[in-house]
Design a protein around this motif. Structure first.
Motif, PDB file in Angstrom:
ATOM      1  N   TYR A  97      13.535  -2.234  -7.406  1.00 34.76           N
ATOM      2  CA  TYR A  97      13.593  -3.387  -6.506  1.00 34.76           C
ATOM      3  C   TYR A  97      12.356  -4.261  -6.685  1.00 34.76           C
ATOM      4  O   TYR A  97      12.447  -5.481  -6.873  1.00 34.76           O
ATOM      5  N   ARG A  98      11.199  -3.624  -6.652  1.00 38.15           N
ATOM      6  CA  ARG A  98       9.945  -4.361  -6.774  1.00 38.15           C
ATOM      7  C   ARG A  98       9.847  -5.031  -8.138  1.00 38.15           C
ATOM      8  O   ARG A  98       9.485  -6.210  -8.233  1.00 38.15           O
ATOM      9  N   GLY A 153       9.818  -6.604   2.814  1.00 36.88           N
ATOM     10  CA  GLY A 153       8.563  -7.102   3.378  1.00 36.88           C
ATOM     11  C   GLY A 153       7.409  -6.977   2.404  1.00 36.88           C
ATOM     12  O   GLY A 153       6.619  -7.917   2.229  1.00 36.88           O
ATOM     13  N   MET A 154       7.328  -5.846   1.743  1.00 33.79           N
ATOM     14  CA  MET A 154       6.260  -5.650   0.767  1.00 33.79           C
ATOM     15  C   MET A 154       6.380  -6.661  -0.376  1.00 33.79           C
ATOM     16  O   MET A 154       5.390  -7.284  -0.774  1.00 33.79           O
ATOM     17  N   HIS A 160       4.120 -13.906  -2.080  1.00 34.19           N
ATOM     18  CA  HIS A 160       3.400 -15.003  -1.423  1.00 34.19           C
ATOM     19  C   HIS A 160       1.883 -14.828  -1.448  1.00 34.19           C
ATOM     20  O   HIS A 160       1.164 -15.646  -0.865  1.00 34.19           O
ATOM     21  N   GLY A 161       1.396 -13.769  -2.091  1.00 32.74           N
ATOM     22  CA  GLY A 161      -0.047 -13.561  -2.190  1.00 32.74           C
ATOM     23  C   GLY A 161      -0.707 -13.312  -0.848  1.00 32.74           C
ATOM     24  O   GLY A 161      -1.841 -13.737  -0.620  1.00 32.74           O
ATOM     25  N   ARG A 162      -0.018 -12.607   0.041  1.00 34.77           N
ATOM     26  CA  ARG A 162      -0.516 -12.417   1.402  1.00 34.77           C
ATOM     27  C   ARG A 162      -1.383 -11.176   1.584  1.00 34.77           C
ATOM     28  O   ARG A 162      -1.958 -10.971   2.644  1.00 34.77           O
ATOM     29  N   ALA A 167      -6.431  -5.341  -2.719  1.00 34.07           N
ATOM     30  CA  ALA A 167      -5.587  -4.380  -1.994  1.00 34.07           C
ATOM     31  C   ALA A 167      -4.842  -3.512  -3.000  1.00 34.07           C
ATOM     32  O   ALA A 167      -4.337  -4.012  -4.001  1.00 34.07           O
ATOM     33  N   ASP A 168      -4.791  -2.223  -2.733  1.00 31.97           N
ATOM     34  CA  ASP A 168      -4.091  -1.285  -3.613  1.00 31.97           C
ATOM     35  C   ASP A 168      -2.621  -1.255  -3.205  1.00 31.97           C
ATOM     36  O   ASP A 168      -2.205  -0.450  -2.370  1.00 31.97           O
ATOM     37  N   LEU A 169      -1.842  -2.157  -3.799  1.00 29.08           N
ATOM     38  CA  LEU A 169      -0.437  -2.276  -3.418  1.00 29.08           C
ATOM     39  C   LEU A 169       0.384  -1.083  -3.868  1.00 29.08           C
ATOM     40  O   LEU A 169       1.333  -0.693  -3.177  1.00 29.08           O
ATOM     41  N   ASP A 170       0.023  -0.494  -4.993  1.00 29.77           N
ATOM     42  CA  ASP A 170       0.747   0.705  -5.422  1.00 29.77           C
ATOM     43  C   ASP A 170       0.581   1.819  -4.386  1.00 29.77           C
ATOM     44  O   ASP A 170       1.536   2.516  -4.058  1.00 29.77           O
TER      45      ASP A 170
END
Length: 182
Positions: A97-98, A153-154, A160-162, A167-170
């Motif tokens: 999905y991501r 949401g993620m 959108h670079g929010r 930030a460690d998104l993984d």
């Protein structure tokens, strides 16, 4: 890849493909009938022979997203276990999905930032795209909606670079996955 013409004429299919290219290259705001006609080398009124309005072109693009996302999620659901024999279907779905959304951010935004034109989508398409997640969630409608809301949401925040710099998104994805898996 699935047949994505949905019974459209070759010219109408060309219009959709050109609209997608314009959208992917320049974003949602660039998708106008005038810009689309210019790209095709025709006058804007000629577009209306194939699509009644801009919204019909957008619906065709949204349908493409659902078709392609369904294919990506179905492939992730069917993925084989890794070399250790481990396989986590929800992890596979999150990753698919991501990956898809980040590869097509403008198409994703067009498809998700407003009311969904369900009545105009091909019958069963929305359900097909949702079924891999519903199956992984053991048929739980509420759990699959909660999991999708997290993933959406993620992705939306990432597109959108929010998130703050660094930030460690993984790790955030893994944390969300753990919350739903536990």
């Amino acid at each position: 890849m699935a047949d994505q013409t949905n019974g459209r004429s070759p010219r109408a299919q060309q219009i959709v493909e050109t609209a997608r290219a314009l959208l992917e290259e320049e974003g949602v705001g660039a998708l106008t009938m005038r810009r689309l006609a210019d790209r095709l080398g025709i006058k804007a009124p000629s577009l209306y022979k194939h699509f009644p309005d801009k919204r019909a072109v957008e619906v065709a693009l949204i349908s493409l997203l659902f078709e392609e996302l369904a294919e990506a999620l179905e492939a992730a659901e069917a993925a084989e276990a890794d070399s250790s024999g481990a396989r986590d279907p929800l992890t596979e779905l999150f990753a698919a999905y991501r990956t898809y959304a980040l590869a097509h951010p403008h198409l994703y935004r067009l498809s998700t930032e407003g009311p969904l034109p369900r009545e105009a989508l091909p019958e069963g398409l929305e359900e097909r795209a949702a079924m891999p997640l519903v199956r992984v969630c053991d048929g739980s409608e509420h759990l699959s909606r909660a999991v999708w809301a997290f993933a959406h949401g993620m992705v939306a925040l990432e597109i959108h670079g929010r998130f703050p710099p660094g930030a460690d998104l993984d790790k955030a994805w893994r944390t969300g996955l753990a919350a739903f898996s536990g």
